[in-house]
Scaffold this active site. Structure first.
Site, PDB file in Angstrom:
ATOM      1  N   ARG A  30       3.594  -9.144  -9.188  1.00  0.00           N
ATOM      2  CA  ARG A  30       3.709  -9.770  -7.861  1.00  0.00           C
ATOM      3  C   ARG A  30       2.388  -9.660  -7.094  1.00  0.00           C
ATOM      4  NH1 ARG A  30       8.961  -8.434  -4.554  1.00  0.00           N
ATOM      5  NH2 ARG A  30       8.012  -6.370  -4.447  1.00  0.00           N
ATOM      6  N   ALA A  66       2.488  -8.434  -3.084  1.00  0.00           N
ATOM      7  CA  ALA A  66       3.565  -7.517  -2.731  1.00  0.00           C
ATOM      8  C   ALA A  66       3.061  -6.142  -2.316  1.00  0.00           C
ATOM      9  CB  ALA A  66       4.526  -7.380  -3.912  1.00  0.00           C
ATOM     10  N   LEU A  68       0.508  -2.620  -2.288  1.00  0.00           N
ATOM     11  CA  LEU A  68      -0.154  -1.633  -3.129  1.00  0.00           C
ATOM     12  C   LEU A  68       0.533  -1.536  -4.485  1.00  0.00           C
ATOM     13  CD1 LEU A  68      -2.129   0.851  -3.429  1.00  0.00           C
ATOM     14  CD2 LEU A  68      -0.284   2.228  -2.441  1.00  0.00           C
ATOM     15  N   LEU A  70       2.004   0.515  -6.827  1.00  0.00           N
ATOM     16  CA  LEU A  70       2.513   1.889  -6.729  1.00  0.00           C
ATOM     17  C   LEU A  70       2.276   2.693  -7.994  1.00  0.00           C
ATOM     18  CD1 LEU A  70       5.853   1.315  -4.798  1.00  0.00           C
ATOM     19  CD2 LEU A  70       3.654   2.126  -3.912  1.00  0.00           C
ATOM     20  N   GLY A 113      -0.010  -3.913   1.698  1.00  0.00           N
ATOM     21  CA  GLY A 113      -1.404  -4.281   1.509  1.00  0.00           C
ATOM     22  C   GLY A 113      -1.619  -5.775   1.438  1.00  0.00           C
ATOM     23  N   GLU A 116      -2.011  -6.746   4.914  1.00  0.00           N
ATOM     24  CA  GLU A 116      -3.342  -6.322   5.351  1.00  0.00           C
ATOM     25  C   GLU A 116      -4.401  -7.318   4.882  1.00  0.00           C
ATOM     26  OE1 GLU A 116      -3.656  -1.666   5.806  1.00  0.00           O
ATOM     27  OE2 GLU A 116      -2.913  -2.146   3.791  1.00  0.00           O
ATOM     28  N   GLU A 136       5.456   0.922   4.239  1.00  0.00           N
ATOM     29  CA  GLU A 136       4.776   2.224   4.126  1.00  0.00           C
ATOM     30  C   GLU A 136       5.494   3.335   4.892  1.00  0.00           C
ATOM     31  OE1 GLU A 136       1.556  -0.856   3.398  1.00  0.00           O
ATOM     32  OE2 GLU A 136       3.313  -0.656   4.680  1.00  0.00           O
ATOM     33  N   ARG A 139       8.237   4.910   3.080  1.00  0.00           N
ATOM     34  CA  ARG A 139       7.811   5.552   1.833  1.00  0.00           C
ATOM     35  C   ARG A 139       6.989   6.814   2.081  1.00  0.00           C
ATOM     36  NH1 ARG A 139       5.982  -0.145  -0.967  1.00  0.00           N
ATOM     37  NH2 ARG A 139       8.079  -0.841  -1.572  1.00  0.00           N
ATOM     38  N   GLY A 144      -3.511   1.787   4.982  1.00  0.00           N
ATOM     39  CA  GLY A 144      -4.855   2.309   4.767  1.00  0.00           C
ATOM     40  C   GLY A 144      -5.894   1.249   4.512  1.00  0.00           C
TER      41      GLY A 144
END
Length: 263
Positions: A30, A66, A68, A70, A113, A116, A136, A139, A144
């Site tokens: 994604r 989608a 960061l 993970l 992200g 962002e 975020e 979680r 960042g």
């Protein structure tokens, strides 16, 4: 040619090679942002060919991005975490404060992200499949990649706080209303609309585009008297460019088109 990687493609298109299409190419993930993909984005925008006058960011597959990746999330000490975040800041600064205006073509997930990244673009076009979220907070982490600076400027601090505290998700219609995107189009239409806008932007005087990207956001954050002075200086510089003078002469001579283009 600007650099490409397995997770990012860069195509230079247009009759004068004036548009760069920068596409995230991790559809199976994604288009989640790995550190390698973030570095590739930075390199792409720092190395655009001189012919490019506008850029479009797109995501391959059903989602723009989608967030960061993970699978790369790992424990870091405070110093490592700070340097990691700063590397993302450098990459997204290369988008927002690079050489040309950037239009983001949004569809599907624009999450974490990915939001962002979208907020670093200058114009955002969302299709009706788009949804926005900042997971975020639920979680146990914090944005960042510059989101705490850029996203409140689009929707306000209170709404961003709500999104992170509660996991709230906004759809395309609400996202346009709140300011996530300046344009909303039917499903599947974001890229074509973004390319249309990029082609229009590419015809502007380059120095004016540069001033809109680099000076306008800084003027908006200055005290009024500072802003007025900065505006006067930038205005004088922009209109002194040879291309600007030629455009004004053409307009006064009746050689320039005067039809206003609508949405």
């Amino acid at each position: 040619m600007a650099p490409s990687s397995k997770d990012l493609s860069v195509e230079i298109t247009g009759k004068k090679k004036e548009i760069a299409v920068v596409r995230l190419t991790r559809p199976a993930k994604r288009n989640a942002l790995s550190d390698g993909l973030v570095a590739a984005l930075r390199d792409a925008f720092q190395n655009l060919p001189a012919s490019v006058r506008a850029a479009v960011i797109d995501g391959e597959g059903e989602h723009f991005c989608a967030g960061l990746d993970l699978s790369e999330l790992k424990e870091r000490d405070a110093g490592e975490g700070m340097h990691h975040s700063r590397s993302w800041h450098a990459a997204l600064d290369a988008v927002q404060f690079g050489p040309v205006p950037v239009v983001a073509a949004l569809h599907g997930a624009v999450v974490g992200g990915g939001l962002e990244l979208a907020s670093a673009a200058h114009i955002r076009v969302a299709d009706d499949t788009t949804f926005y979220a900042l997971p975020e907070g639920t979680r146990g982490i914090f944005v960042g990649g510059g989101g705490s600076v850029r996203i409140p400027k689009l929707i306000g601090v209170a709404r961003m706080t709500d999104m992170m505290l509660t996991g709230r998700v906004y759809n395309a219609e609400d996202g346009e209303r709140l300011g996530f995107a300046q344009y909303r189009v039917p499903a599947g239409g974001a890229f074509d609309k973004a390319m249309e806008l990029a082609a229009r932007i590419a015809t502007n005087a380059p120095l004016t585009n540069y001033a809109l990207m680099h000076a306008l956001p800084r003027i908006a954050e200055q005290p009024a008297d500072h802003g007025f002075m900065t505006e006067a200086l930038i205005s004088a510089i922009a209109q002194s460019a040879p291309e600007a003078k030629a455009r004004v002469r053409d307009f006064l001579a009746g050689k320039a088109g005067t039809k206003v283009k609508r949405g």
